[in-house]
Design a protein around this motif. Structure first.
Motif, PDB file in Angstrom:
ATOM      1  N   ASN A  46       0.826  -1.203   0.000  1.00 37.06           N
ATOM      2  CA  ASN A  46       0.000   0.000   0.000  1.00 37.06           C
ATOM      3  C   ASN A  46       0.868   1.264   0.000  1.00 37.06           C
ATOM      4  O   ASN A  46       0.844   2.034   0.949  1.00 37.06           O
ATOM      5  CB  ASN A  46      -0.933  -0.025   1.222  1.00 37.06           C
ATOM      6  N   PRO A  47       1.614   1.495  -1.089  1.00 41.45           N
ATOM      7  CA  PRO A  47       2.445   2.704  -1.135  1.00 41.45           C
ATOM      8  C   PRO A  47       1.574   3.944  -1.284  1.00 41.45           C
ATOM      9  O   PRO A  47       0.402   3.866  -1.653  1.00 41.45           O
ATOM     10  CB  PRO A  47       3.303   2.491  -2.381  1.00 41.45           C
ATOM     11  N   SER A  48       2.158   5.077  -1.011  1.00 42.87           N
ATOM     12  CA  SER A  48       1.425   6.339  -1.150  1.00 42.87           C
ATOM     13  C   SER A  48       1.087   6.577  -2.625  1.00 42.87           C
ATOM     14  O   SER A  48       1.772   6.069  -3.521  1.00 42.87           O
ATOM     15  CB  SER A  48       2.275   7.502  -0.624  1.00 42.87           C
ATOM     16  N   PRO A  49       0.043   7.363  -2.857  1.00 45.10           N
ATOM     17  CA  PRO A  49      -0.285   7.715  -4.242  1.00 45.10           C
ATOM     18  C   PRO A  49       0.879   8.403  -4.957  1.00 45.10           C
ATOM     19  O   PRO A  49       1.073   8.210  -6.154  1.00 45.10           O
ATOM     20  CB  PRO A  49      -1.488   8.654  -4.108  1.00 45.10           C
ATOM     21  N   ASP A  50       1.673   9.190  -4.223  1.00 46.35           N
ATOM     22  CA  ASP A  50       2.820   9.863  -4.840  1.00 46.35           C
ATOM     23  C   ASP A  50       3.848   8.867  -5.343  1.00 46.35           C
ATOM     24  O   ASP A  50       4.418   9.036  -6.426  1.00 46.35           O
ATOM     25  CB  ASP A  50       3.480  10.829  -3.847  1.00 46.35           C
ATOM     26  N   VAL A  51       4.106   7.816  -4.566  1.00 43.94           N
ATOM     27  CA  VAL A  51       5.063   6.781  -4.982  1.00 43.94           C
ATOM     28  C   VAL A  51       4.527   6.061  -6.217  1.00 43.94           C
ATOM     29  O   VAL A  51       5.260   5.827  -7.181  1.00 43.94           O
ATOM     30  CB  VAL A  51       5.355   5.785  -3.834  1.00 43.94           C
TER      31      VAL A  51
END
Length: 175
Positions: free
Chosen positions: A69-74
């Motif tokens: 669940n990486p950040s949307p930015d990643v």
């Protein structure tokens, strides 16, 4: 360094890991697969990737399914690096849309080979029946050489790596 050194067999359970590994396996300069370190370094801190900070270790965890669940930015930065829609990494695309992205990736990889490009470009403008004949001839050659009727898809062994072409390049403008 081989791409497999950055992969884990545990990735099979995570759609994000599977898609990242597919991109690492296919979207790279001919003969030089990307490493986690290279991708993390290219993305980290660069404005074109939104100033995201990404480490080799975190990318490895994403690829082996230990982080899902990486950040949307990643995700946006990874999608931009590999030139795919962010929805592909998010799993927001329908199966047919995801297959379309993978088809486009396979096309870009195949087009790295100068001879493949030459064959494709020479068929432009020919009547459809002539293009069909050329397709049939190529299929016959593939059969005679005991190759599958179509090049391998996203889960096929080997795949098209473009290494036969002397001037192949990365699809994201880096080499």
């Amino acid at each position: 360094m081989a791409a497999d050194a950055d992969r884990s067999p545990d990735a099979a359970g995570s759609p994000l890991a599977e898609r990242l590994n597919y991109l690492f396996t296919t979207m790279h300069p001919p003969g030089a697969p990307y490493t986690n370190a290279h991708v993390a370094e290219e993305i980290s801190g660069r404005e074109e990737y939104g100033g995201v900070s990404l480490t080799e270790q975190y990318l490895s965890m994403l690829r082996n399914g230990r982080r899902t669940n990486p950040s949307p930015d990643v995700l946006r930065a990874l999608a931009k690096f590999f030139a795919v829609p962010v929805g592909y990494l998010l799993g927001d695309l329908s199966p047919s849309q995801a297959e379309r992205v993978e088809e486009e990736v396979r096309f870009l990889v195949a087009m790295r080979d100068k001879r493949v490009r030459s064959i494709a470009l020479r068929s432009v403008g020919l009547p459809p029946e002539v293009q069909d004949s050329l397709t049939m001839i190529i299929s016959q050659f593939r059969q005679q050489m005991n190759l599958p009727p179509e090049p391998p898809g996203p889960n096929g062994a080997g795949g098209v790596d473009g290494s036969g072409g002397p001037d192949g390049g990365a699809t994201n403008g880096r080499g």
